[in-house]
Every structure is written in C-alpha cells, then in structure tokens.
Design an enzyme around this catalytic site. Structure first.
Site, PDB file in Angstrom:
ATOM      1  N   TYR A 121       0.772  -1.271   0.079  1.00 52.02           N
ATOM      2  CA  TYR A 121       0.030  -0.101   0.053  1.00 52.02           C
ATOM      3  C   TYR A 121       0.679   1.200   0.088  1.00 52.02           C
ATOM      4  O   TYR A 121       0.512   2.400  -0.333  1.00 52.02           O
ATOM      5  CB  TYR A 121      -0.903  -0.007   1.060  1.00 52.02           C
ATOM      6  CG  TYR A 121      -2.232  -0.969   1.036  1.00 52.02           C
ATOM      7  CD1 TYR A 121      -3.103  -0.651   0.227  1.00 52.02           C
ATOM      8  CD2 TYR A 121      -2.126  -2.184   1.561  1.00 52.02           C
ATOM      9  CE1 TYR A 121      -4.055  -1.455  -0.342  1.00 52.02           C
ATOM     10  CE2 TYR A 121      -3.360  -3.072   1.309  1.00 52.02           C
ATOM     11  CZ  TYR A 121      -4.065  -3.094   0.334  1.00 52.02           C
ATOM     12  OH  TYR A 121      -5.103  -3.719   0.169  1.00 52.02           O
ATOM     13  N   PHE A 407     -10.107  -4.622  10.347  1.00 53.21           N
ATOM     14  CA  PHE A 407     -11.391  -4.427   9.664  1.00 53.21           C
ATOM     15  C   PHE A 407     -10.925  -4.600   8.250  1.00 53.21           C
ATOM     16  O   PHE A 407      -9.829  -4.419   7.757  1.00 53.21           O
ATOM     17  CB  PHE A 407     -12.059  -3.056   9.843  1.00 53.21           C
ATOM     18  CG  PHE A 407     -11.304  -1.875   9.571  1.00 53.21           C
ATOM     19  CD1 PHE A 407     -10.805  -1.210   8.173  1.00 53.21           C
ATOM     20  CD2 PHE A 407     -10.587  -1.305  10.648  1.00 53.21           C
ATOM     21  CE1 PHE A 407     -10.246  -0.133   8.048  1.00 53.21           C
ATOM     22  CE2 PHE A 407      -9.619  -0.112  10.216  1.00 53.21           C
ATOM     23  CZ  PHE A 407      -9.574   0.588   9.051  1.00 53.21           C
TER      24      PHE A 407
HETATM   25  C1  LIG Z   1      -3.045  -7.805  -3.145  1.00 48.20           C
HETATM   26  C2  LIG Z   1      -3.884  -7.860  -4.409  1.00 48.20           C
HETATM   27  C3  LIG Z   1      -5.227  -7.455  -4.059  1.00 48.20           C
HETATM   28  C4  LIG Z   1      -3.283  -7.030  -5.514  1.00 48.20           C
HETATM   29  O1  LIG Z   1      -4.002  -7.503  -6.749  1.00 48.20           O
HETATM   30  P1  LIG Z   1      -3.743  -7.056  -8.288  1.00 48.20           P
HETATM   31  O2  LIG Z   1      -4.793  -6.773  -8.978  1.00 48.20           O
HETATM   32  O3  LIG Z   1      -2.716  -8.101  -8.540  1.00 48.20           O
HETATM   33  O4  LIG Z   1      -2.587  -5.729  -8.189  1.00 48.20           O
HETATM   34  P2  LIG Z   1      -2.425  -4.687  -9.334  1.00 48.20           P
HETATM   35  O5  LIG Z   1      -1.965  -5.484 -10.398  1.00 48.20           O
HETATM   36  O6  LIG Z   1      -3.371  -3.513  -9.446  1.00 48.20           O
HETATM   37  O7  LIG Z   1      -0.970  -4.147  -8.857  1.00 48.20           O
HETATM   38  C5  LIG Z   1      -0.862  -2.894  -8.469  1.00 48.20           C
HETATM   39  C6  LIG Z   1       0.401  -2.432  -7.777  1.00 48.20           C
HETATM   40  O8  LIG Z   1       0.847  -3.326  -6.809  1.00 48.20           O
HETATM   41  C7  LIG Z   1       1.757  -4.364  -6.781  1.00 48.20           C
HETATM   42  N1  LIG Z   1       1.455  -5.450  -5.731  1.00 48.20           N
HETATM   43  C8  LIG Z   1      -0.018  -6.075  -5.954  1.00 48.20           C
HETATM   44  N2  LIG Z   1       0.162  -6.980  -5.048  1.00 48.20           N
HETATM   45  C9  LIG Z   1       1.225  -6.983  -4.372  1.00 48.20           C
HETATM   46  C10 LIG Z   1       1.875  -7.599  -3.185  1.00 48.20           C
HETATM   47  N3  LIG Z   1       1.265  -8.562  -2.724  1.00 48.20           N
HETATM   48  N4  LIG Z   1       3.011  -7.201  -2.934  1.00 48.20           N
HETATM   49  C11 LIG Z   1       3.770  -6.368  -3.511  1.00 48.20           C
HETATM   50  N5  LIG Z   1       3.292  -5.714  -4.304  1.00 48.20           N
HETATM   51  C12 LIG Z   1       2.025  -5.992  -4.794  1.00 48.20           C
HETATM   52  C13 LIG Z   1       1.944  -4.593  -8.202  1.00 48.20           C
HETATM   53  O9  LIG Z   1       3.037  -5.254  -8.431  1.00 48.20           O
HETATM   54  C14 LIG Z   1       1.704  -3.237  -8.888  1.00 48.20           C
HETATM   55  O10 LIG Z   1       2.674  -2.480  -8.606  1.00 48.20           O
HETATM   56  P3  LIG Z   1       3.001  -1.258  -9.713  1.00 48.20           P
HETATM   57  O11 LIG Z   1       1.769  -0.774 -10.360  1.00 48.20           O
HETATM   58  O12 LIG Z   1       3.515  -0.355  -8.740  1.00 48.20           O
HETATM   59  O13 LIG Z   1       3.845  -1.638 -10.819  1.00 48.20           O
HETATM   60  C15 LIG Z   1      -3.935  -9.525  -4.686  1.00 48.20           C
HETATM   61  O14 LIG Z   1      -2.852  -9.931  -4.963  1.00 48.20           O
HETATM   62  C16 LIG Z   1      -4.733 -10.412  -3.716  1.00 48.20           C
HETATM   63  O15 LIG Z   1      -5.788 -10.404  -3.590  1.00 48.20           O
HETATM   64  N6  LIG Z   1      -4.026 -10.904  -2.526  1.00 48.20           N
HETATM   65  C17 LIG Z   1      -4.700 -11.499  -1.673  1.00 48.20           C
HETATM   66  C18 LIG Z   1      -5.535 -10.774  -0.693  1.00 48.20           C
HETATM   67  C19 LIG Z   1      -4.952  -9.706  -0.165  1.00 48.20           C
HETATM   68  O16 LIG Z   1      -3.792  -9.660   0.573  1.00 48.20           O
HETATM   69  N7  LIG Z   1      -5.641  -8.543  -0.032  1.00 48.20           N
HETATM   70  C20 LIG Z   1      -5.181  -7.480   0.583  1.00 48.20           C
HETATM   71  C21 LIG Z   1      -5.923  -7.005   1.687  1.00 48.20           C
HETATM   72  S1  LIG Z   1      -5.233  -5.780   2.759  1.00 48.20           S
END
Ligand SMILES: CC(C)(COP(=O)(O)OP(=O)(O)OC[C@H]1O[C@@H](n2cnc3c(N)ncnc32)[C@H](O)[C@@H]1OP(=O)(O)O)[C@@H](O)C(=O)NCCC(=O)NCCS
Length: 407
Positions: A121, A407
C-alpha cells in the site's frame, strides 16, 4: 486489463464473500453472510467484474477516526482482493482509483486500512501509522511492581450485560486514543459481540469482565480461555485477551490484574495491545511481558489541508513541508503548517520548504506514532537537522496511536 469496476448489490454478497474467501486462502463461511451483509456499505464497494463474475473486491467503511486531539471522517479501506487468475493486471490499482474518487466526493480527508502484506500500500500513499504489540505473560511471573490501588472491583458479566456496558465504556473513551474509531450498534452486534464457534479455534466463547467504581463501569476485558491439562500436572490453560479497554490507567491495571489472576492459567496472551501499553511497566519484572511489535493501522492523507489543520500538535511551530504525491496531485506541493496544542493552520505556499517527504511518510507520522527524526535518519524525510527537529517535536503525540481491531 480493463474490466468494469462498480459497486456490488446486496444480492451479490455471497459472490463477493466467496471471491474474498478464495483470495485470502480461506473458506467463505456462508453462515456469516447475514452478519457481513449487515455491516457492508454496498454503495461503497468497488468490485471488478469479468462478465457476470466478481473477480476483484474492495469496499470502504465510513469511519469517525480519532487523530491527535480530534476526530475526523475517514474511509476504512477494506475487503481488498483480486482473484488469482486476474492478479497483477492492474485491478487493484483501478479499484483504488475509484475508491479515492469516492473518498473525495464524500469529503473524507483520510483513508485507513490494515494491510495483509506491508509491501502493497505504500505505492498508493498509505503509511504504517500505528503499531500493535502482542504480549505474552506467565501469570506466575507477573507480580506487580507496586500494590494495585484500585478503588473499584472487577465483575464477570454475561453477554447480554456486556452488550450494554462495553459500548458505553468504549463510547466514553475512544476519542482519547488516535487510531480508535466510533462503533455503531450494528458494528457491536455483528463484529464485537458475534461469537460463532468456528471463530474460536478450540477456545471458549467470549468471557467478559468489567471494572466498576461505585457501580459505574470504567473498563472491560473480553477474552477466551483454552483448556490445557499438561502431563506435569501444572496449570496449563491459556487466556487470550481479545480486547481490554479502560477509561483510565487504574481501570486498565485492575483488568490486567484480573486476567493475570484467573486460576489454572499458564499463559496470558494479548494479540493486540498499544505500543505504549502499561502492562510491562506494571510488572515488577518488565521483561516478563514478552513483546512482538508490528504495523497495524495504515493511513493515507488525501485532504492535506483539512487533515493537518484538524489534529492538535505538541508545540507551536511554523514550517513548510513539500509533499511528493504522484498518486494524488491534490495533495502534492508545498504547505505552510503553523502548529500548536490548540489547533493549526495549513495553507499552500510558495515559500522554500523546510522539510520534504512523500505521501506514504506523511501517513506514517500523521498520528504521532512514528518520529519524523527517525524517518529523516533513514533518508525518507529531507531537511536541515534543525527543521527536522522542529517538525519532529510538533508531530509527536501521547498516547501512541492504536487500533484495537482489524477491519
Ligand atoms: C493484493 C492484491 C489485491 C493485488 O491485486 P492485483 O490486481 O494483483 O494488483 P495490481 O495488478 O493492481 O497491482 C498494483 C501494484 O501493486 C503491486 N502489488 C500487488 N500486489 C502486491 C503484493 N502482494 N506485494 C507487493 N506488491 C504488490 C503490483 O506489482 C503493482 O505495482 P506497480 O503498479 O507499482 O507496478 C491481490 O494480490 C490479492 O488479492 N492478494 C490476496 C488478498 C490480499 O492480500 N488482499 C489485500 C488485503 S489488505
């Protein structure tokens, strides 16, 4: 990947829940649907659809959040997930963009969240603003340094009475601790008092004790116990503190003492205490409170003027901070900040900046839980030593921010 992002409807809640369950690696517990649905603000959800299917989820909770010396509306960013077949194609980024637009329309100066991974984030301008401290204590080694002088007493109550007393105590105290937020009746019912067996992991249902003075509740502890009968014959039970809140230090000390004095308990485990928790200092041997600290609440400042003008500051200062914010141009630029214990003024300026920092670092220091000096030493904040020292003192705050719930 360009897929439509739109709010989910209440009818789609089971699909939304299933999508989240898949992404978080758990099983959606459909028995919980009515509870989840009751506290979901559907107009604030932002889901990604591939055809009819939900492949990305996100939402927001309308919070009233305590910040140093004030409370502010904030968006609790939540329910963020993307299906494994659709990951790393920009869906999270698209949902975050839509979320921030919603936050701007609602005139919420802040967004806050708990991060499943700390790597996600910062790129969206959130910074780790508060810490949580997990504490484990063996009651046998938990003598207090000084005799507890509490004029009141602790009393066990059932869930019906807890349902009345806990909200009243919480409501009287939450504004004093940055990182807390107001809890609605529905939030209490569906989040804090809801206690299904599948969430107990083999431990008991909730136990509630309240601390009262002259019949007036001043604090509460919510905990579980797990029975263990080790072959040694020594006490083996665990007492798991879910939440301990007190309106003053005496109430909190009395409730800690209560938890530490429950018979047959070998270990008291508190998963989430404030970083400045008094427990170690209550003990004669402070190291017996074994502590593990990590980030908890992350904060994103979206309306810089309102956020910085609304909180209170430790001392009077006047400095200019230059904010780098690629993700939210509204926030970027130079801001003159005149701080004080009674309030602050924050205005755009063309004056030369005293300190430079990025949005994520402003989120990190905003609640007073992390020092600007430490970020400067790590190369995250730039400025002369004198300017950094002035800003550092102004932003510091007691008590430390603490968010008692995920949350
Ligand atoms: C985290 C999650 C929502 C990311 O979704 P995504 O659609 O793959 O993310 P995006 O493709 O939009 O990526 C946006 C940016 O975040 C980065 N990013 C996404 N997930 C990441 C992770 N787990 N760790 C590090 N960087 C991450 C991407 O590399 C990308 O970077 P950039 O745009 O600066 O090059 C997904 O991996 C997920 O569902 N994870 C499991 C559930 C979870 O952890 N949710 C978060 C709850 S707080």
């Amino acid at each position: 990947m360009s897929l439509p992002i739109r709010p989910a409807t209440p009818d789609e809640f089971p699909a939304l829940e299933r999508a989240m369950g898949l992404a978080f690696g758990g099983d959606p517990v459909l028995a919980d649907s009515e509870h989840g649905r009751a506290i979901t603000e559907f107009d604030r959800t932002r889901c990604a659809y591939d055809g009819e299917e939900i492949v990305g989820t996100s939402g927001a909770i309308s919070l009233e959040l305590a910040v140093p010396g004030a409370t502010l509306p904030a968006a609790g960013t939540t329910m963020v997930s993307v299906r494994s077949t659709h990951r790393r194609r920009g869906l999270l980024r698209a949902m975050m963009r839509s979320h921030f637009e919603d936050v701007r329309e609602r005139e919420e100066p802040l967004a806050a969240l708990w991060a499943s991974e700390s790597s996600i984030y910062a790129r969206f301008g959130y910074g780790p603003a508060a810490e949580m401290c997990s504490i484990t204590v063996e009651p046998a080694r938990a003598r207090f340094a000084r005799p507890l002088e509490a004029p009141g007493r602790c009393r066990l109550v059932g869930s019906d009475e807890a349902g009345k007393v806990l909200p009243a105590v919480y409501d009287a105290g939450w504004r004093e601790r940055p990182g807390h937020f107001a809890r609605s009746a529905a939030w209490w019912e569906h989040r804090h008092l809801y206690d299904p067996e599948h969430q107990r992991d083999g431990a008991s249902s909730y136990r509630f004790a309240i601390y009262e003075e002259s019949g007036a509740p001043r604090g509460f502890i919510k905990y579980r116990t797990r029975q263990k009968w080790p072959p040694t014959g020594l006490p083996g039970n665990e007492l798991q503190v879910v939440e301990l809140q007190g309106l003053d230090a005496t109430a909190r000390a009395a409730l800690w003492r209560h938890a530490l004095d429950v018979d047959l308990v070998a270990e008291v485990q508190a998963w989430n205490c404030p970083a400045d928790c008094e427990l170690p200092w209550l003990l004669a041997d402070s190291r017996r409170a074994l502590r593990t600290v990590r980030d908890s609440l992350w904060l994103r400042v979206l309306d810089v003027k309102r956020a910085l003008e609304s909180r209170r500051y430790a001392v009077e200062q006047d400095f200019v901070l230059a904010l780098a914010d690629d993700d939210w141009p509204d926030a970027a630029g130079s801001w003159r900040l005149e701080t004080g214990p009674e309030g602050a003024a924050c205005t755009r300026t063309t004056r030369e900046p005293d300190i430079r920092l990025a949005a994520t670092d402003l989120g990190t220091v905003y609640m007073g839980g992390h020092r600007i000096g430490a970020l400067a030493r790590a190369g995250r904040v730039e400025g002369t030593a004198e300017a950094v020292a002035r800003a550092d003192v102004a932003f510091s705050w007691d008590p430390a921010p603490w968010c008692p719930e995920i949350f």
